[in-house]
Design an enzyme around this catalytic site. Sequence first.
Site, PDB file in Angstrom:
ATOM      1  N   GLU A  92       1.061  -1.094  -0.354  1.00 51.30           N
ATOM      2  CA  GLU A  92      -0.529  -0.443  -0.255  1.00 51.30           C
ATOM      3  C   GLU A  92       0.970   1.269   0.218  1.00 51.30           C
ATOM      4  OE1 GLU A  92      -2.961   0.363   3.450  1.00 51.30           O
ATOM      5  OE2 GLU A  92      -3.120  -2.926   2.687  1.00 51.30           O
ATOM      6  N   CYS A 105       2.835   8.000   1.107  1.00 49.75           N
ATOM      7  CA  CYS A 105       3.921   7.920   1.580  1.00 49.75           C
ATOM      8  C   CYS A 105       4.093   6.086   1.090  1.00 49.75           C
ATOM      9  CB  CYS A 105       2.410   7.702   2.564  1.00 49.75           C
ATOM     10  SG  CYS A 105       3.060   6.706   4.018  1.00 49.75           S
ATOM     11  N   CYS A 112       6.086  -5.856   7.576  1.00 48.02           N
ATOM     12  CA  CYS A 112       6.872  -5.948   9.210  1.00 48.02           C
ATOM     13  C   CYS A 112       6.838  -6.804  10.480  1.00 48.02           C
ATOM     14  CB  CYS A 112       6.020  -4.537   9.701  1.00 48.02           C
ATOM     15  SG  CYS A 112       6.998  -3.296  10.981  1.00 48.02           S
ATOM     16  N   CYS A 116       5.103  -3.255  17.012  1.00 46.27           N
ATOM     17  CA  CYS A 116       4.705  -2.616  17.673  1.00 46.27           C
ATOM     18  C   CYS A 116       3.109  -2.517  17.436  1.00 46.27           C
ATOM     19  CB  CYS A 116       4.794  -0.669  17.284  1.00 46.27           C
ATOM     20  SG  CYS A 116       6.024  -0.271  16.615  1.00 46.27           S
ATOM     21  N   CYS A 119       0.303  -0.887  15.504  1.00 46.66           N
ATOM     22  CA  CYS A 119      -0.109  -0.741  14.764  1.00 46.66           C
ATOM     23  C   CYS A 119      -0.493  -1.876  13.755  1.00 46.66           C
ATOM     24  CB  CYS A 119       1.901  -0.312  14.360  1.00 46.66           C
ATOM     25  SG  CYS A 119       1.922  -0.784  12.257  1.00 46.66           S
ATOM     26  N   CYS A 333      -1.981   6.441   9.544  1.00 42.23           N
ATOM     27  CA  CYS A 333      -0.538   5.981   9.524  1.00 42.23           C
ATOM     28  C   CYS A 333      -0.832   5.158  11.065  1.00 42.23           C
ATOM     29  CB  CYS A 333       0.037   6.733  11.475  1.00 42.23           C
ATOM     30  SG  CYS A 333       1.479   7.888  10.453  1.00 42.23           S
TER      31      CYS A 333
HETATM   32  N1  SAH Z   1       8.410   1.348  10.869  1.00 40.78           N
HETATM   33  C1  SAH Z   1       8.552   2.829  10.916  1.00 40.78           C
HETATM   34  C2  SAH Z   1       7.489   3.533   9.657  1.00 40.78           C
HETATM   35  C3  SAH Z   1       6.752   3.390   9.626  1.00 40.78           C
HETATM   36  S1  SAH Z   1       5.058   3.550  10.875  1.00 40.78           S
HETATM   37  C4  SAH Z   1       8.540   3.384  12.012  1.00 40.78           C
HETATM   38  O1  SAH Z   1       8.101   2.928  12.959  1.00 40.78           O
HETATM   39  O2  SAH Z   1       8.614   4.879  12.019  1.00 40.78           O
HETATM   40  C5  SAH Z   1       5.127   5.115  10.576  1.00 40.78           C
HETATM   41  C6  SAH Z   1       4.148   5.549  11.776  1.00 40.78           C
HETATM   42  O3  SAH Z   1       3.136   5.263  12.359  1.00 40.78           O
HETATM   43  C7  SAH Z   1       5.388   5.636  13.280  1.00 40.78           C
HETATM   44  O4  SAH Z   1       5.514   6.735  13.827  1.00 40.78           O
HETATM   45  C8  SAH Z   1       4.131   4.138  13.971  1.00 40.78           C
HETATM   46  O5  SAH Z   1       4.835   4.371  15.005  1.00 40.78           O
HETATM   47  C9  SAH Z   1       3.303   5.457  13.780  1.00 40.78           C
HETATM   48  N2  SAH Z   1       1.150   4.393  13.382  1.00 40.78           N
HETATM   49  C10 SAH Z   1       1.464   2.897  13.915  1.00 40.78           C
HETATM   50  N3  SAH Z   1       0.292   2.764  13.662  1.00 40.78           N
HETATM   51  C11 SAH Z   1       0.358   3.622  14.157  1.00 40.78           C
HETATM   52  C12 SAH Z   1      -1.832   3.897  14.569  1.00 40.78           C
HETATM   53  N4  SAH Z   1      -2.971   2.927  15.073  1.00 40.78           N
HETATM   54  N5  SAH Z   1      -1.943   5.333  15.133  1.00 40.78           N
HETATM   55  C13 SAH Z   1      -1.029   6.446  14.839  1.00 40.78           C
HETATM   56  N6  SAH Z   1      -0.007   6.269  14.230  1.00 40.78           N
HETATM   57  C14 SAH Z   1       0.578   5.062  14.301  1.00 40.78           C
END
Ligand code: SAH
Length: 349
Positions: A92, A105, A112, A116, A119, A333
């Site tokens: 995506e 983006c 991944c 986290c 996510c 995000c």
């Molecule tokens: N792996 C990288 C890039 C991908 S995530 C990273 O961790 O930065 C891109 C951004 O989206 C990151 O800041 C991540 O923490 C944030 N993100 C992931 N899930 C989210 C959510 N449910 N709500 C808000 N931000 C989120």
Amino acid sequence: MPPSILNFYPEELRTLLAQYGEKPYRADQLYAWLHEKAAVSYEEMTNLPKGLREQLERDYPLHPLRIVKELRSRRDGTRKYLFSLGDGNVIESVRMPYEHGISVCVSSQVGCHMGCRFCASTLDGLVRSLTAAEMLGQVYGIRREGEERVSHVVIMGSGEPLENYENTVRFIRQLSHPQGAQISQRNITLSTCGLVPEILKLAEEELAVTLAVSLHAPNDEKRKRLMPVANRYALRELIPACQVYFQKTGRRLTFEYALIENENDTPEDAAELAALLKGLHAHVNLIPVNAVRERNLRRPNASRVMKFQKKLEKYGINVTIRREMGADISGACGQLRKSYTETDQENGE
Ligand code: SAH
């Protein structure tokens, strides 16, 4: 399958074309077709000899990423694209209107495995890393869809770009190459969950890209609850690495902080965060956490978010609340997910 010719730097194309007995300027013409004009076939490269085009077609067939689905936000002009890769995997990318152009983006991996907790991209683990060509293909594919210029690129889609280090650096160099798409490195942001050795390595690459670090907590204890990577690298290693990045590149740092009610959004959290970032040339991006179906995390209300922001400002921290875009098409995000079928289900189709 041969590697995609989109991976090659101009000098590598020169070496390649020399093997076909072609002069170096032919490589530059080819590079411009591939990157500046985002061509999808050799046929359209009319200033190249026909014989060379046929040879390239045989040896390095072009496989532009195929758009399998496009979702348009009704709210804000955001579009989400699903691209299928040569091996059938689907990724995506998100297109967002920006002041004077388009911001794209891109994903750096299929899935991944950073794990986290908030996510969606990590729910099914990692399938594989993307090549530089596949990352470029997302930008070029979106560029071909409209008249507007792509002015900004954020590496913030699915995946951890610093885990796919070599391909990501190649992607950045190609994207900003003066003979190619010419997207200024200053308009490229790389977002990482905080892999310390790779941040230090990136600092040595002489790139002018903005580093965004996903922090999400003011101390290790809280960060570990949200991000398994915090077990590998403590904040006392991560923050100095970010400082090195700033010193080497002169680029102001961005820290991303997803606000989750009662987990990391109290006034005490704000005070602790301010102390952690004191003296850094940093900017904090607050993102009220986006809903992910499988995750039971609460998004704080607007007044709580404002309070957090005000508190940080009181301590002299530069802070903005991230404008949410594309939430209605799960393009925001943390909402990007691996499987095409799941996305279909999500949208009730
Ligand atoms: N792996 C990288 C890039 C991908 S995530 C990273 O961790 O930065 C891109 C951004 O989206 C990151 O800041 C991540 O923490 C944030 N993100 C992931 N899930 C989210 C959510 N449910 N709500 C808000 N931000 C989120």
